[in-house]
Write a protein that holds these residues in place. Structure first.
Motif, PDB file in Angstrom:
ATOM      1  N   ILE A   1       7.741  -2.173  -1.141  1.00 23.91           N
ATOM      2  CA  ILE A   1       6.428  -2.449  -1.733  1.00 23.91           C
ATOM      3  C   ILE A   1       6.267  -1.744  -3.078  1.00 23.91           C
ATOM      4  O   ILE A   1       5.689  -2.301  -4.020  1.00 23.91           O
ATOM      5  N   ARG A   2       6.782  -0.536  -3.183  1.00 23.07           N
ATOM      6  CA  ARG A   2       6.602   0.255  -4.403  1.00 23.07           C
ATOM      7  C   ARG A   2       7.684  -0.009  -5.457  1.00 23.07           C
ATOM      8  O   ARG A   2       7.636   0.580  -6.536  1.00 23.07           O
ATOM      9  N   SER A   3       8.622  -0.894  -5.180  1.00 21.66           N
ATOM     10  CA  SER A   3       9.659  -1.216  -6.156  1.00 21.66           C
ATOM     11  C   SER A   3       9.116  -2.168  -7.218  1.00 21.66           C
ATOM     12  O   SER A   3       8.144  -2.893  -6.996  1.00 21.66           O
TER      13      SER A   3
ATOM     14  N   PHE B   1       7.021  -9.603  -1.376  1.00 19.11           N
ATOM     15  CA  PHE B   1       7.323  -8.749  -0.225  1.00 19.11           C
ATOM     16  C   PHE B   1       7.485  -9.591   1.032  1.00 19.11           C
ATOM     17  O   PHE B   1       8.469  -9.457   1.765  1.00 19.11           O
ATOM     18  N   ARG B   2       6.526 -10.472   1.278  1.00 17.00           N
ATOM     19  CA  ARG B   2       6.577 -11.303   2.472  1.00 17.00           C
ATOM     20  C   ARG B   2       7.775 -12.247   2.432  1.00 17.00           C
ATOM     21  O   ARG B   2       8.468 -12.436   3.430  1.00 17.00           O
ATOM     22  N   GLU B   3       8.030 -12.847   1.267  1.00 13.39           N
ATOM     23  CA  GLU B   3       9.160 -13.769   1.136  1.00 13.39           C
ATOM     24  C   GLU B   3      10.484 -13.045   1.374  1.00 13.39           C
ATOM     25  O   GLU B   3      11.389 -13.572   2.025  1.00 13.39           O
ATOM     26  N   LEU B   4      10.591 -11.830   0.856  1.00 14.51           N
ATOM     27  CA  LEU B   4      11.836 -11.069   1.031  1.00 14.51           C
ATOM     28  C   LEU B   4      12.066 -10.705   2.495  1.00 14.51           C
ATOM     29  O   LEU B   4      13.192 -10.808   2.997  1.00 14.51           O
ATOM     30  N   ILE B   5      11.004 -10.291   3.180  1.00  8.48           N
ATOM     31  CA  ILE B   5      11.144  -9.960   4.598  1.00  8.48           C
ATOM     32  C   ILE B   5      11.553 -11.199   5.385  1.00  8.48           C
ATOM     33  O   ILE B   5      12.431 -11.157   6.256  1.00  8.48           O
TER      34      ILE B   5
ATOM     35  N   ARG C   1      13.158 -13.769   4.269  1.00 12.57           N
ATOM     36  CA  ARG C   1      14.502 -14.213   3.896  1.00 12.57           C
ATOM     37  C   ARG C   1      15.595 -13.312   4.476  1.00 12.57           C
ATOM     38  O   ARG C   1      16.651 -13.793   4.895  1.00 12.57           O
ATOM     39  N   TYR C   2      15.331 -12.008   4.493  1.00 10.68           N
ATOM     40  CA  TYR C   2      16.392 -11.073   4.853  1.00 10.68           C
ATOM     41  C   TYR C   2      16.192 -10.417   6.210  1.00 10.68           C
ATOM     42  O   TYR C   2      17.082  -9.705   6.687  1.00 10.68           O
ATOM     43  N   GLY C   3      15.041 -10.619   6.828  1.00  6.09           N
ATOM     44  CA  GLY C   3      14.831 -10.106   8.173  1.00  6.09           C
ATOM     45  C   GLY C   3      14.490  -8.634   8.249  1.00  6.09           C
ATOM     46  O   GLY C   3      14.340  -8.091   9.341  1.00  6.09           O
ATOM     47  N   GLY C   4      14.352  -7.963   7.118  1.00  4.27           N
ATOM     48  CA  GLY C   4      14.005  -6.543   7.126  1.00  4.27           C
ATOM     49  C   GLY C   4      13.991  -5.978   5.718  1.00  4.27           C
ATOM     50  O   GLY C   4      14.598  -6.534   4.792  1.00  4.27           O
ATOM     51  N   ALA C   5      13.271  -4.856   5.550  1.00  2.00           N
ATOM     52  CA  ALA C   5      13.115  -4.269   4.225  1.00  2.00           C
ATOM     53  C   ALA C   5      14.411  -3.649   3.717  1.00  2.00           C
ATOM     54  O   ALA C   5      14.685  -3.677   2.512  1.00  2.00           O
TER      55      ALA C   5
ATOM     56  N   PRO D   1      -2.775  -7.659   1.964  1.00  2.00           N
ATOM     57  CA  PRO D   1      -2.128  -6.448   1.473  1.00  2.00           C
ATOM     58  C   PRO D   1      -0.939  -6.101   2.373  1.00  2.00           C
ATOM     59  O   PRO D   1      -1.098  -6.074   3.601  1.00  2.00           O
ATOM     60  N   PRO D   2       0.243  -5.873   1.823  1.00  2.00           N
ATOM     61  CA  PRO D   2       1.408  -5.588   2.671  1.00  2.00           C
ATOM     62  C   PRO D   2       1.246  -4.332   3.520  1.00  2.00           C
ATOM     63  O   PRO D   2       1.858  -4.210   4.573  1.00  2.00           O
ATOM     64  N   LEU D   3       0.399  -3.414   3.042  1.00  2.00           N
ATOM     65  CA  LEU D   3       0.238  -2.115   3.705  1.00  2.00           C
ATOM     66  C   LEU D   3      -1.199  -1.674   3.600  1.00  2.00           C
ATOM     67  O   LEU D   3      -1.836  -1.809   2.552  1.00  2.00           O
ATOM     68  N   ILE D   4      -1.734  -1.138   4.693  1.00  2.00           N
ATOM     69  CA  ILE D   4      -3.015  -0.443   4.645  1.00  2.00           C
ATOM     70  C   ILE D   4      -2.842   0.918   5.310  1.00  2.00           C
ATOM     71  O   ILE D   4      -2.021   1.079   6.213  1.00  2.00           O
ATOM     72  N   TYR D   5      -3.592   1.894   4.827  1.00  2.00           N
ATOM     73  CA  TYR D   5      -3.670   3.198   5.477  1.00  2.00           C
ATOM     74  C   TYR D   5      -4.970   3.253   6.265  1.00  2.00           C
ATOM     75  O   TYR D   5      -6.029   2.835   5.770  1.00  2.00           O
TER      76      TYR D   5
END
Length: 394
Positions: free
Chosen positions: A35-37, A45-49, A51-55, A116-120
């Motif tokens: 996410i921070r890259s 982010f969602r498309e990459l996950i 496509r590749y099955g993991g971060a 949002p990919p991440l929430i705190y």
């Protein structure tokens, strides 16, 4: 995997099952690094996950994807130490990170086109899985507006709805205070450890104990003016509907209502006197098609069908947590250099839909999505939601 977008409003709280496998420490660190890259937005982010099955696998692929997209220099990857410091800072603040691809992420929020990919989160995270309604209004609220906010927040809470708002002065504070006994969620524009306004420090502490604090920003982040509209989309996105108690003609409250309408949420407004400037916004919303309400029962009866619970109270039926099938990454299609050129050639400064790109290039949607990942990482396109894209001038 993020929840699938609902086909109708009635599906918002009941349609897509949530992931049931929590991330381990290594996976959580990899997700945060991704996410921070550089150039990795929510859609990519969602498309990459997917496509590749993991971060971890996606991180390994980023440099080559950027090169294929035409990037002249290497993509800046977030390093492990930086991501680890962010997670440690959250832990010190008593906050927990929740990603879209793990259980506990708010169901309604996950159903957005671009969540949002991440929430705190801090406090009673179980409230994130309860049906909720937002109550919003101006900071400079009238005495009548404050009374209405108390009346509605109390009744909505007693009916089993969690009250969501933004911890601002005025209506937000009144709604939170009233709903503390039944459940309330405060969405912040800054980090979950940044209390704004400062005079709400005691209210913040009480919500942390009995309610829930939410933010998409890292701990320690001080909010700027531009961050409040971002917060508003989470307030409306988490909720089945948004109640506007009072609003000026130009206000952040109206922005929240507009985002709610864009997200397919119900928008409720209490009518006000035509000569009161604090009622200009609510009366405008009513003319634009918002649902007129004069008592809490109006909202409760309107939201019941969205949860398929009939005459029962909202919390009598627990949300569906059906186990997802085992996820397998999609195989990447073969992409020729000429295919990338064809996609770039049909893109311009005006956003277009993926379907339009497919018609113009005669490429499959799968191939176009793969190409857009590369072009996005190379900084050559701009995303406008999940299905709209435009070209950035080289």
């Amino acid at each position: 995997m993020p929840a699938t977008k609902p086909d109708s409003k009635a599906d918002l709280f009941t349609a897509a099952p949530l992931p049931v496998a929590p991330l381990d420490d290594q996976q959580r660190l990899a997700c945060l690094r991704l996410i921070r890259s550089e150039n990795v937005g929510p859609v990519t982010f969602r498309e990459l996950i997917n496509r590749y099955g993991g971060a971890t696998q996606a991180l390994d692929a980023l440099p080559e994807l950027g090169r294929r997209g035409g990037r002249g220099r290497a993509i800046r990857l977030c390093d492990s130490a930086t991501a680890q410091r962010e997670l440690e800072q959250a832990q010190k603040a008593g906050a927990t990170p929740i990603f879209t691809i793990e259980p506990g992420y708010p169901r309604n929020l996950a159903a957005l086109d671009v969540p949002p990919p991440l929430i705190y989160v801090k406090g009673r995270t179980s409230l994130l899985q309860e049906p909720s309604v937002a109550v919003v209004g101006p900071r400079q609220a009238s005495a009548a507006g404050r009374k209405l906010a108390r009346l509605f927040a109390a009744a909505l809470g007693e009916a089993g709805l969690v009250v969501v708002s933004g911890l601002a002065r005025g209506i937000d504070g009144v709604a939170h205070e009233t709903a503390l006994p039944t459940g309330t969620i405060a969405v912040l524009a800054g980090g979950v450890d940044k209390i704004y306004p400062p005079e709400h420090d005691e209210l913040y502490a009480r919500i942390s104990d009995t309610g829930c604090i939410v933010s998409e920003m890292p701990c320690g982040f001080t909010p700027r003016g531009s961050d409040f509209p971002r917060r508003n989309r989470i307030i409306s996105g988490m909720s089945l509907g948004v109640l506007v108690v009072e609003a000026a003609k130009r206000s952040g409250t109206l922005h929240t209502a507009r985002r709610a309408a864009e997200q397919g949420r119900e928008v409720f407004a209490i009518p006000g006197h035509p000569l009161d400037p604090r009622a200009e916004g609510t009366n405008y919303l009513l003319k634009e098609g918002a649902t007129l309400v004069t008592e809490p029962a109006d909202i409760i009866s309107a939201l019941k069908p969205l949860t398929a619970q009939g005459d029962r109270t909202f919390r009598e039926v627990a949300p569906d947590t059906t186990t997802l099938e085992a996820f397998a990454p999609e195989p990447l299609p073969e992409i020729a250099e000429s295919d990338r050129d064809r996609v770039l050639a049909v893109l311009g400064p005006h956003p277009v839909e993926l379907d339009e790109i497919a018609r113009a290039t005669h490429l499959s949607i799968r191939a176009i999505r793969a190409i857009l990942i590369e072009l996005d990482l190379a900084g050559r396109i701009e995303r406008h939601g999940a299905a709209l894209v435009s070209r950035i001038n080289d």
